[in-house]
Design an enzyme around this catalytic site. Structure first.
Site, PDB file in Angstrom:
ATOM      1  N   ASN A   1      43.525  53.632  49.651  1.00  0.00           N
ATOM      2  CA  ASN A   1      42.355  53.955  48.832  1.00  0.00           C
ATOM      3  C   ASN A   1      41.151  54.386  49.674  1.00  0.00           C
ATOM      4  O   ASN A   1      40.705  53.663  50.562  1.00  0.00           O
ATOM      5  CB  ASN A   1      41.988  52.719  47.993  1.00  0.00           C
TER       6      ASN A   1
ATOM      7  N   HIS B   1      42.244  43.982  33.520  1.00  0.00           N
ATOM      8  CA  HIS B   1      40.888  43.771  34.037  1.00  0.00           C
ATOM      9  C   HIS B   1      39.892  43.810  32.889  1.00  0.00           C
ATOM     10  O   HIS B   1      39.584  44.889  32.372  1.00  0.00           O
ATOM     11  CB  HIS B   1      40.507  44.885  35.006  1.00  0.00           C
TER      12      HIS B   1
ATOM     13  N   TYR C   1      30.884  42.661  41.703  1.00  0.00           N
ATOM     14  CA  TYR C   1      32.178  43.279  41.974  1.00  0.00           C
ATOM     15  C   TYR C   1      33.037  43.337  40.699  1.00  0.00           C
ATOM     16  O   TYR C   1      33.163  42.353  39.983  1.00  0.00           O
ATOM     17  CB  TYR C   1      32.948  42.529  43.070  1.00  0.00           C
TER      18      TYR C   1
ATOM     19  N   HIS D   1      36.187  38.506  45.555  1.00  0.00           N
ATOM     20  CA  HIS D   1      36.102  39.678  46.424  1.00  0.00           C
ATOM     21  C   HIS D   1      35.427  39.383  47.764  1.00  0.00           C
ATOM     22  O   HIS D   1      34.557  40.129  48.222  1.00  0.00           O
ATOM     23  CB  HIS D   1      35.405  40.850  45.713  1.00  0.00           C
TER      24      HIS D   1
ATOM     25  N   GLU E   1      45.474  41.101  49.257  1.00  0.00           N
ATOM     26  CA  GLU E   1      45.593  42.510  48.852  1.00  0.00           C
ATOM     27  C   GLU E   1      45.235  43.469  49.983  1.00  0.00           C
ATOM     28  O   GLU E   1      45.590  44.642  49.913  1.00  0.00           O
ATOM     29  CB  GLU E   1      44.751  42.786  47.597  1.00  0.00           C
TER      30      GLU E   1
ATOM     31  N   ARG F   1      49.193  38.373  47.616  1.00  0.00           N
ATOM     32  CA  ARG F   1      48.725  39.569  46.899  1.00  0.00           C
ATOM     33  C   ARG F   1      49.089  40.888  47.574  1.00  0.00           C
ATOM     34  O   ARG F   1      48.654  41.945  47.136  1.00  0.00           O
ATOM     35  CB  ARG F   1      47.189  39.485  46.801  1.00  0.00           C
TER      36      ARG F   1
ATOM     37  N   HIS G   1      49.168  43.271  44.451  1.00  0.00           N
ATOM     38  CA  HIS G   1      48.014  44.112  44.164  1.00  0.00           C
ATOM     39  C   HIS G   1      48.426  45.264  43.254  1.00  0.00           C
ATOM     40  O   HIS G   1      49.492  45.854  43.443  1.00  0.00           O
ATOM     41  CB  HIS G   1      47.477  44.661  45.494  1.00  0.00           C
TER      42      HIS G   1
ATOM     43  N   GLU H   1      49.200  42.455  38.802  1.00  0.00           N
ATOM     44  CA  GLU H   1      47.967  43.125  38.393  1.00  0.00           C
ATOM     45  C   GLU H   1      48.340  44.489  37.810  1.00  0.00           C
ATOM     46  O   GLU H   1      49.138  45.221  38.392  1.00  0.00           O
ATOM     47  CB  GLU H   1      47.060  43.307  39.617  1.00  0.00           C
TER      48      GLU H   1
HETATM   49 MG   LIG Z   1      41.039  41.852  44.226  1.00  0.00          MG
END
Ligand SMILES: [Mg+2]
Length: 408
Positions: free
Chosen positions: A37, A122, A160, A217, A267, A288, A317, A344
């Site tokens: 990302n 989410h 976040y 986070h 993650e 994660r 993740h 997730e």
């Molecule tokens: Mg996270």
């Protein structure tokens, strides 16, 4: 059987997916995801400049040897860029192997351990009222688990996982404008005062059954995280995610001494070696790491097995930065893993995304049902891919009110 060619594509609808396609002399091809990302061009360059030339002529069925060749063969090992590149190759080789066997990939791991894998959505709100509406919306769609993130009263920036503007739930992290990340303000005291009050209201409104998750986070110091964990115990979180920066396992010892809140971390991890101490010392409850920058299926399966030995469950993740290819790789592991916990899941199924990555995987009533198509069960439409090109984006950075740089 030989690998004859491989190609990397960068781009996608609203995201810079990095997609690898490996071709063979038997007409079967495999797909992998190397999307790192907001650093997408780096694994793409690593694949094109260094790895693909070494793949040509190799037998794609030898996925273990090819993984070891790239990982052990490199003097400078690991890191997110290299592991994303190895991960994409590894996914594509497993895709080829399962297509050769004419089976869905999970059959090569040992078959299905469950019919549907629990996913979480989410939910978010700029304020508590908007968050409560967001949770109710997911509950109406049948979700059994939601991550809850809320704007913090008096905090000058969105916290976040929350969009800056009311009603704008999507793409709240990557900013494609400008030549540098935008900066957010973080205030730990305001956050620590508000979150227990928010969880009290959420649990009161939605009752006992809904599984609630919250992502810190990496924003807290170890003692602060221990305090938050204790205060949240009455609300029976499914997990508290990334309470402290993930590279400091000793912080988790302190948190564990003070609270029984379930902890999820990893993650940003890239290898078994990042996970090993946290799993072996039972400092976390959920791991994660992802198939994308965790080195693909070969490496992730080893981590799942180590976690199972220590009663640590999976919670891979699944941010929207992962393409449907790596989400499929994880879905096949989720269908099999005896220590599966949760996945997730952010809704990626826009018409544009479905056209680029056709598949029969589906989420229904909060459960992910893996496709029975041979291989990963996701295809890639190259003519669709040509509609998109790379666009630079940034994660924000966080500062305290006095200007001190903080963990994003
Ligand atoms: Mg996270």
């Amino acid at each position: 059987m030989k690998i004859t060619a491989a190609e990397v594509f960068v781009g996608g609808p609203g995201k810079n997916y990095v997609t690898l396609k490996i071709m063979t002399d038997q007409g079967i091809y495999g797909l992998g995801d190397a999307t790192l990302n907001n650093r997408e061009t780096l694994p793409a360059a690593y694949l094109q400049d260094y790895l693909i030339p070494c793949l040509i002529g190799r037998d794609p069925r030898n996925s273990e040897d090819i993984w070891q060749y790239f990982y052990r063969g490199a003097y400078f090992r690991g890191g997110p860029i290299a592991m994303a590149a190895y991960g994409a190759i590894d996914m594509a080789l497993w895709d080829i192997k399962a297509k050769l066997a004419d089976m869905p990939l999970y059959q090569l791991f040992g078959g299905k351990s469950r019919e549907g894998a629990l996913v979480y959505a989410h939910a978010q709100g700029t304020d508590l009222e908007e968050l409560l509406d967001s949770i109710a919306g997911y509950q109406e769609q049948g979700y059994k688990a939601v991550r809850v993130q809320c704007g913090i009263p008096g905090m000058p920036s969105a916290s976040y996982g929350v969009s800056a503007q009311k009603g704008k739930a999507h793409n709240y992290i990557t900013d494609f404008q400008g030549d540098a990340p935008h900066e957010e303000i973080w205030d730990t005291d305001k956050y620590l005062r508000f979150i227990p009050r928010a969880l009290d209201r959420i649990r009161g409104q939605f009752g006992d059954e809904l599984k609630l998750l919250h992502d810190v986070h990496h924003r807290l110091l170890p003692r602060e995280a221990a305090q938050l964990g204790k205060e949240l115990e009455p609300y029976r979180l499914f997990w508290l995610e990334d309470p402290t920066p993930a590279e400091d396992p000793a912080a988790l010892r302190l948190i564990r001494q003070h609270t029984t809140v379930p902890i999820a971390i990893g993650e940003v991890f890239n290898s078994l070696w990042d996970c090993k101490q946290l799993i072996e010392e039972r400092l976390i409850d959920f791991i994660r790491i992802s198939a994308t920058y965790g080195g693909g299926i070969t490496h992730l399966k080893r981590i799942v097995d180590l976690a199972a030995l220590h009663e640590v469950r999976t919670g891979f993740h699944g941010a929207p930065s992962h393409s449907p290819i790596s989400m499929a790789a994880q879905a096949h592991l989720n269908a099999w893993a005896p220590n599966f916990g949760i996945q997730e899941y952010l809704v990626l199924d826009t018409p544009e995304c479905d056209a680029l990555f056709p598949s029969e995987h589906r989420v229904e009533n909060g459960l992910f049902h893996v496709s029975d198509q041979p291989g990963l069960g996701v295809d890639f439409d190259e003519s669709e891919a040509r509609r998109y090109s790379y666009k630079r984006g940034f994660h924000p950075v966080a500062r305290l009110e006095d200007g001190t740089l903080w963990n994003y």
